[in-house]
Design an enzyme around this catalytic site. Structure first.
Site, PDB file in Angstrom:
ATOM      1  N   GLY B 111       0.766  -1.225   0.000  1.00 28.21           N
ATOM      2  CA  GLY B 111       0.000   0.000   0.000  1.00 28.21           C
ATOM      3  C   GLY B 111       0.804   1.286   0.000  1.00 28.21           C
ATOM      4  N   GLY B 465      36.936  12.279 -19.624  1.00 30.54           N
ATOM      5  CA  GLY B 465      37.741  12.329 -18.412  1.00 30.54           C
ATOM      6  C   GLY B 465      37.308  13.503 -17.559  1.00 30.54           C
ATOM      7  CG  LEU B 466      37.699  13.066 -13.338  1.00 32.02           C
ATOM      8  CD1 LEU B 466      38.638  12.779 -12.181  1.00 32.02           C
ATOM      9  CD2 LEU B 466      36.259  13.182 -12.869  1.00 32.02           C
ATOM     10  CB  SER B 467      36.808  19.318 -14.815  1.00 30.74           C
ATOM     11  OG  SER B 467      37.266  20.640 -14.986  1.00 30.74           O
ATOM     12  CB  SER B 469      41.551  14.585 -17.020  1.00 34.35           C
ATOM     13  OG  SER B 469      40.763  14.866 -18.173  1.00 34.35           O
ATOM     14  CB  SER B 539      31.094  12.470 -22.164  1.00 36.28           C
ATOM     15  OG  SER B 539      32.452  12.221 -22.423  1.00 36.28           O
TER      16      SER B 539
END
Lengths: 331, 632
Positions: B111, B465-467, B469, B539
């Site tokens: 419920g 990849g990371l900021s 990188s 991304s």
């Protein structure tokens, strides 16, 4: 030996509405009546099996030799006709099955022309694991649960059909038809995939697998009724006969071979008994019953006062035991 | 009784059993409305419990029951130990029982609002819904939600069991007030087939036996109603439809199409049409294990053999030749989201509809529905248990019907491509016109021609990849080298694209998905133009990188994972963004408070903390040469 219904069967209206099989000719379904409940269950099971074959790479059917397996196998013959079922059948043999089961298994595979795989846990065998010295729980764990995982890993099966029904046990009532297992074969009851309509999600990563239960919605009565209507052969142990048994902890255990150690004072006696469920003979209680034909079995079933699994020693080991076994990978 | 007598008796019994049909129903109601108790009572009263189960029930009732010395029927139904301990129903439990008139399968569903998806699961296969209302409380928010979901899922028979009448002194006025309130609610949902029954699941009034107290009620008991309600869906009288599940080819001489008939009937000689190919033929025979079938109807699983060699495979739909369904790749649909991760518009999911499984994407919802008030609310995504209306587009056209016409061809499930979970369910309303009206324009000059002219093989180098990188630094160097070798290139950089094409997008998960979708589409056009495209975007999600990969040919996409450890990126912090994110001035910053899903199968992996930018660029150019992309 298989027991056949013989003539008792002739004037029963044949289950499927096909043209060649009934004495009274085809019985076309009318528009006002849909399918009967057994027709719906049959069609659903066939649909499930075809989905698995279409979407999984390497399916297998678990074959326990019992009545539910007999029905499941019969449905598989129907689902893929005129082809043979496009997967092998696998029996996990603990070496403690009733002898008549093994004979029946080999006859069935031969008669239907099926690819039968028999697997026994070699480690358990080497260590001589048995239900008497090691207890039912450990025996089941090693010779059944572990053995099953071994076989599934060894052959790389990604989907395994099982004959479990939701009416057997409370935790089964909540299991999906397509039940996902991790690479370690574990079931997570709280994290099951939603199962919508008849759209089954078979996607998984390598190493993961599915257990698929085409008989989920069948009841014990449905199974017997279907066996009767479709004239499906079953192991003779389901029918009453004089058999040597001992009464142990309230369970009637059949002395099927000389490996059964008798306790002091125990003397096998011949009693007219039959089995409502089949497994390892030392773990399967017989019931005293005169029912020697299918109609008598069905009648007895309708009047009976004790549920099917009560004959299986393993369910009584501990509260919620089936759910626990399943989480660990028991089928 | 002799064996012959037993046979005769049981035969009579089985004959009667055989004609029984099956009613599948769902029980829903809010917590503590007594659903499990009601089902336990139905099982108990229909004599479906064995002595050993009753003994177990009696002992469980004393141990953990909530009914003192009396039997606690809920314990029969609540199967999982966690539920027994918490006293609630978490999952869907299916139970079968039978009476002299009918077989039943009941789905007992939870419920709580957080289990809306479990309720929808139970409702998807139900013919009828029993909605429980606590007589003391009347219609609650949950009552409205459950009613909405079951009617959305196409259940047309509603039974309202007004429960716990024993706790309101079996008062007729209480019952009538709730009944009148409910009828008003039902009318607003467009449902008119409603039966209201006053019951006490605990005491057994009007469950299987008429209440001896509520003599003012003259309608059927709950069970009597379930036994007699009409359960013909009329599917056999509709147009013939059968999705092909499996092609049966035991040998060269036999080719059959196996499937379950979704509606209508099939007879040998019937003219059929296979969709989407639209080829026609005639049914030669209907093959079953029990012999050839002369007349198969909706619900049956059969194998059809055609007179001609028709091209049909899994996912095709066989229909009546003169009344085929439509084929489309874009739809408006109602979607119920079932996953903890919210739906991301534009992300590719797998869609299963009928027997077809294919990629598809869901657009930003037109609105979500507040399932408690039925209000429409503007939304950017769908969260767990949210019901919304969205457009959906599939990678290929599929045969379909509206859900209201046929559940089998109008309902679909949504599957996450990485977790493989079923994350949502959808109900098709209608196809979008634009799907059938925008055709692909065939052009004379193709990709190969353009590429040849440039003396190269076009492809995408996707830097993720990371900021910080080093993606842009390396990509920039690679492009310079390629240009000096005479290649034709273009570099799409995350920051730069966000100044123009994507300047309307922020950094929520939904916007990140859309950001990547647009860039992926642009890079596809550039590959079509014959260019070597360098894409330098954080991304962070696997799904979108996979989407980009699948937009181009298999040999045209190379994922370059700039795998520089977060600590190094944060030390470098060329734009001061990490510092801001750590101070909480930037939200949803990848690596800090937003996930980065590492590539598992990148073609190239480069760690710029151990390799210089120049070395990295060299490695990538060599890789392209080895892959034969630079033809001189």
């Amino acid at each position: 030996m298989t027991i056949n219904l013989g003539t008792a069967h002739k004037h029963i209206r044949k289950f499927s509405n096909s043209s060649k099989t009934t004495a009274t000719g085809p019985q076309p379904l009318t528009m006002t009546h849909g399918l009967t409940h057994l027709q719906r269950l049959e069609s659903e099971a066939i649909h499930i099996m075809r989905e698995v074959v279409a979407e999984c790479e390497h399916p297998v059917m678990l074959y326990s030799i019992g009545k539910d397996s007999a029905v499941m196998l019969h449905l598989a013959m129907k689902a893929f006709h005129p082809s043979k079922p496009p997967f092998p059948i696998l029996h996990v043999d603990t070496t403690w099955k009733f002898r008549e089961m093994i004979v029946f298994r080999d006859d069935t595979a031969k008669k239907l022309g099926l690819d039968l795989i028999v697997h026994t846990n070699p480690d358990g065998l080497a260590k001589g694991v048995n239900p008497f010295d090691h207890g039912s729980a450990l025996h089941t764990e090693i010779m059944k649960t572990e053995a099953l995982k071994q076989a599934l890993n060894q052959y790389g099966f990604d989907a395994a059909f099982g004959g479990a029904r939701r009416d057997e046990e409370k935790s089964r009532a909540k299991e999906r038809i397509f039940s996902f297992r991790t690479a370690q074969h574990r079931w997570d009851p709280k994290n099951q995939r939603p199962e919508l309509w008849q759209l089954y999600n078979t996607r998984m990563n390598r190493g993961e697998s599915l257990r698929v239960f085409p008989l989920s919605n069948w009841t014990e009565l449905d199974i017997w009724q279907y066996i009767y209507l479709e004239n499906i052969p079953i192991v003779p142990l389901y029918f009453a006969k004089e058999r040597p048994v001992v009464d142990r902890d309230g369970q009637l255990i059949m002395v099927d071979d000389e490996r059964m150690p008798l306790l002091p004072g125990e003397e096998p006696e011949m009693r007219v008994v039959r089995f409502r469920t089949l497994g390892c003979y030392p773990l399967t209680g017989a019931v005293e019953s005169p029912a020697a034909t299918l109609p008598e079995i069905i009648q007895e079933m309708l009047l009976t006062t004790s549920s099917e699994r009560s004959g299986r020693v393993i369910d009584h080991d501990q509260a919620a035991s089936m759910e626990k076994k399943k989480q660990e990978g028991y089928f | 009784m002799s064996s012959a007598q037993a046979d005769a008796a049981i035969q009579t019994y089985l004959d009667a059993q055989q004609d029984k049909d099956l009613l599948r129903f769902i029980t829903c109601g809010s917590v503590d409305d007594g659903k499990s108790t009601l089902i336990g009572r139905l099982l108990y009263e229909s004599k479906l419990l064995f002595e050993d189960q009753l003994t177990a029930l009696a002992s469980d009732s004393r141990r953990v029951g909530t009914q003192g010395e009396e039997l606690d029927f809920a314990l029969l139904v609540d199967g999982l130990s966690a539920e027994r301990e918490q006293g609630i129903t978490i999952d869907v439990a299916y139970r079968a029982f039978t009476t002299d008139k009918r077989k039943f399968i009941v789905a007992d569903t939870p419920g709580h609002e957080q289990y809306t998806r479990n309720m929808a699961t139970g409702a998807s296969t139900a013919d009828l819904a029993v909605i429980l209302i606590d007589a003391r409380k009347g219609i609650l928010t949950q009552t409205r939600r459950h009613s909405y979901i079951v009617t959305q899922l196409g259940i047309r028979h509603l039974v309202v069991a007004i429960n716990k009448m024993d706790l309101v002194e079996y008062n007729q006025e209480v019952f009538e007030r709730i009944e009148s309130d409910y009828r008003e609610l039902a009318t607003s949902m467009g449902v008119d087939d409603i039966v209201c029954i006053p019951v006490s699941a605990l005491k057994g009034d009007n469950v299987t036996e008429p209440s001896t107290v509520m003599t003012w009620y003259h309608g059927p008991t709950l069970l009597a109603h379930l036994e007699t309600v009409s359960n013909t869906d009329g599917k056999a009288d509709e147009r013939f439809l059968m999705p092909v599940q499996w092609v049966n080819r035991p040998n060269q001489n036999f080719r059959g199409f196996a499937g379950q008939i979704a509606s209508g009937r099939a007879r040998p000689g019937d003219e059929i049409r296979v969709l989407p190919s639209a080829r026609t033929s005639k049914i030669a025979k209907i093959v079953t294990y029990d012999g050839e079938c002369e007349d198969a109807v909706a619900g049956q699983s059969v194998t059809l053999v055609m007179e001609d060699e028709v091209d049909a495979s899994r996912g095709s739909v066989i229909c009546a030749a003169d009344d085929p369904v439509s084929v489309a790749d874009q739809f408006e649909a109602s979607i119920l989201w079932m996953d903890n991760e919210p739906m991301l518009p534009g992300r590719p999911y797998m869609i299963k509809i009928g027997t077809r499984l294919l990629p598809g994407a869901i657009a930003v919802p037109k609105y979500t529905v507040n399932v408690n008030t039925f209000e429409h609310i503007a939304a950017k995504t769908l969260e767990l248990n949210e019901f919304g209306v969205c457009n959906i587009s599939l990678d290929d056209p599929v045969p379909f019907t509206a859900y209201t016409e046929n559940r089998d061809l109008g309902g679909f499930i949504i599957i996450d491509r990485f977790t493989n979970n079923t994350v949502g369910m959808g109900l098709i309303h209608f196809a979008l016109r634009r799907a059938s009206n925008i055709h692909w324009q065939a052009l004379d000059v193709g990709k190969d021609t353009r590429a040849k002219k440039k003396k190269q093989r076009p492809c995408v180098l996707w830097f993720t990849g990371l900021s910080g990188s080093g993606k842009s630094t390396v990509a920039n160097l690679v492009e310079k080298r390629l240009l000096s070798q005479g290649a034709h290139t273009y570099l799409l950089d995350g920051d730069n694209v966000r100044h123009g094409l994507n300047k309307d997008l922020g950094f929520t998960d939904a916007d990140r998905v859309e950001n990547i979708r647009r860039v992926a589409e642009v890079s596809r056009l550039m590959v079509d133009a014959g260019l070597i495209v360098l894409v330098s975007f954080i991304s962070p999600f696997r799904s979108e990188r996979l989407m980009a990969r699948e937009l181009v040919e298999r040999e045209e996409f190379f994922e370059v994972f700039i795998d520089t450890p977060l600590e190094i990126c944060e030390q470098r912090d060329p734009k001061g963004l990490y510092a801001k994110a750590r101070r909480g001035e930037i939200k949803n910053f990848t690596g800090i408070d937003s996930d980065y899903e590492q590539p598992e199968n990148a073609e190239l992996r480069i760690d710029t903390s151990v390799k210089s930018a120049e070395q990295s660029a060299d490695e990538i150019v060599r890789f392209l040469e080895d892959a034969g992309k630079l033809v001189t």
